[in-house]
Design a protein around this motif. Structure first.
Motif, short mmCIF file in Angstrom:
data_model
loop_
_atom_site.label_atom_id
_atom_site.label_comp_id
_atom_site.label_asym_id
_atom_site.label_seq_id
_atom_site.Cartn_x
_atom_site.Cartn_y
_atom_site.Cartn_z
N TRP A 191 -12.50 7.03 17.61
CA TRP A 191 -13.47 7.83 18.35
C TRP A 191 -12.86 8.57 19.51
O TRP A 191 -13.46 9.50 20.05
CB TRP A 191 -14.63 6.94 18.81
CG TRP A 191 -15.40 6.43 17.65
CD1 TRP A 191 -15.31 5.18 17.09
CD2 TRP A 191 -16.34 7.15 16.85
NE1 TRP A 191 -16.14 5.09 16.00
CE2 TRP A 191 -16.80 6.29 15.84
CE3 TRP A 191 -16.84 8.44 16.89
CZ2 TRP A 191 -17.73 6.67 14.88
CZ3 TRP A 191 -17.77 8.82 15.94
CH2 TRP A 191 -18.20 7.94 14.96
N SER A 192 -11.66 8.20 19.95
CA SER A 192 -11.03 8.87 21.07
C SER A 192 -10.19 10.07 20.62
O SER A 192 -9.58 10.73 21.46
CB SER A 192 -10.15 7.89 21.85
OG SER A 192 -9.10 7.41 21.02
N HIS A 206 -10.55 15.48 16.41
CA HIS A 206 -11.63 15.31 15.45
C HIS A 206 -12.97 15.73 16.05
O HIS A 206 -13.82 16.27 15.35
CB HIS A 206 -11.72 13.85 14.96
CG HIS A 206 -10.71 13.52 13.93
ND1 HIS A 206 -9.76 12.55 14.11
CD2 HIS A 206 -10.47 14.04 12.70
CE1 HIS A 206 -8.99 12.48 13.04
NE2 HIS A 206 -9.40 13.37 12.17
N TRP A 207 -13.17 15.46 17.33
CA TRP A 207 -14.42 15.86 17.97
C TRP A 207 -14.58 17.38 17.97
O TRP A 207 -15.68 17.89 17.72
CB TRP A 207 -14.50 15.31 19.41
CG TRP A 207 -14.97 13.90 19.45
CD1 TRP A 207 -14.22 12.79 19.70
CD2 TRP A 207 -16.30 13.42 19.19
NE1 TRP A 207 -15.00 11.66 19.62
CE2 TRP A 207 -16.28 12.02 19.32
CE3 TRP A 207 -17.49 14.06 18.87
CZ2 TRP A 207 -17.41 11.25 19.14
CZ3 TRP A 207 -18.63 13.27 18.70
CH2 TRP A 207 -18.57 11.88 18.83
N MET A 247 -12.99 9.76 12.22
CA MET A 247 -13.13 9.12 13.53
C MET A 247 -13.49 7.64 13.37
O MET A 247 -13.11 6.82 14.19
CB MET A 247 -14.18 9.83 14.38
CG MET A 247 -13.72 11.18 14.88
SD MET A 247 -14.85 11.93 16.06
CE MET A 247 -16.22 12.41 15.03
N ASN A 248 -14.21 7.34 12.31
CA ASN A 248 -14.65 5.96 12.09
C ASN A 248 -13.61 5.12 11.36
O ASN A 248 -13.74 3.91 11.28
CB ASN A 248 -15.95 5.99 11.29
CG ASN A 248 -16.77 4.75 11.45
OD1 ASN A 248 -16.76 4.13 12.51
ND2 ASN A 248 -17.45 4.35 10.40
N PHE A 256 -16.39 12.79 10.77
CA PHE A 256 -17.01 11.53 11.15
C PHE A 256 -16.27 10.36 10.52
O PHE A 256 -15.95 9.37 11.18
CB PHE A 256 -18.48 11.51 10.75
CG PHE A 256 -19.15 10.19 10.99
CD1 PHE A 256 -19.55 9.84 12.27
CD2 PHE A 256 -19.36 9.30 9.95
CE1 PHE A 256 -20.16 8.61 12.51
CE2 PHE A 256 -19.96 8.08 10.18
CZ PHE A 256 -20.36 7.73 11.46
N THR A 299 -6.84 8.68 14.19
CA THR A 299 -8.12 8.08 13.84
C THR A 299 -8.77 7.58 15.12
O THR A 299 -8.16 7.55 16.17
CB THR A 299 -7.96 6.90 12.86
OG1 THR A 299 -7.09 5.94 13.45
CG2 THR A 299 -7.40 7.35 11.54
#
Length: 108
Positions: free
Chosen positions: A57-58, A62-63, A104-105, A101, A55
């Motif tokens: 943003w890094s 997922h990106w 990641m959040n 999204f 999980t």
């Protein structure tokens, strides 16, 4: 099973669907659309599975999966699909983007 894992598995299934979409939707005769769908679908499938349990943003997995979803949203306009197919592929692209999204959040 966590919500994160469920979202990753759903995104992976969408990726698998895009691998077979050229034959399911009848555009296997269009080389660009065929390889684009298969390539981005495989990327979505592989990186969604690699992102299981991750999980934040890094999470680069997922990106990558997120960007595959963005490509799914652009595909119908790049390859000029019909209205029905455009809507269907666009919706799956939006769902893919949202699944990644939310992952990641999500908090670990």
């Amino acid at each position: 099973m966590t919500k994160n894992a469920v979202r990753n598995l759903l995104a992976a299934l969408i990726g698998l669907w895009f691998v077979g979409a050229p034959w399911l939707l009848g555009f296997s005769g269009h080389s660009g659309a065929l390889w684009s769908s298969m390539g981005a679908g495989f990327i979505e499938l592989a990186f969604s599975l690699l992102a299981l349990g991750k999980t934040g943003w890094s999470s680069w997995q997922h990106w990558i999966a997120f960007l595959a979803g963005v490509w799914f949203m652009m595909m119908p306009f790049v390859f000029s699909f019909g209205l029905g197919m455009t809507f269907f592929i666009l919706v799956l692209g939006v769902v893919t983007v949202l699944l990644n999204f939310y992952n990641m959040n999500a908090e670990s």
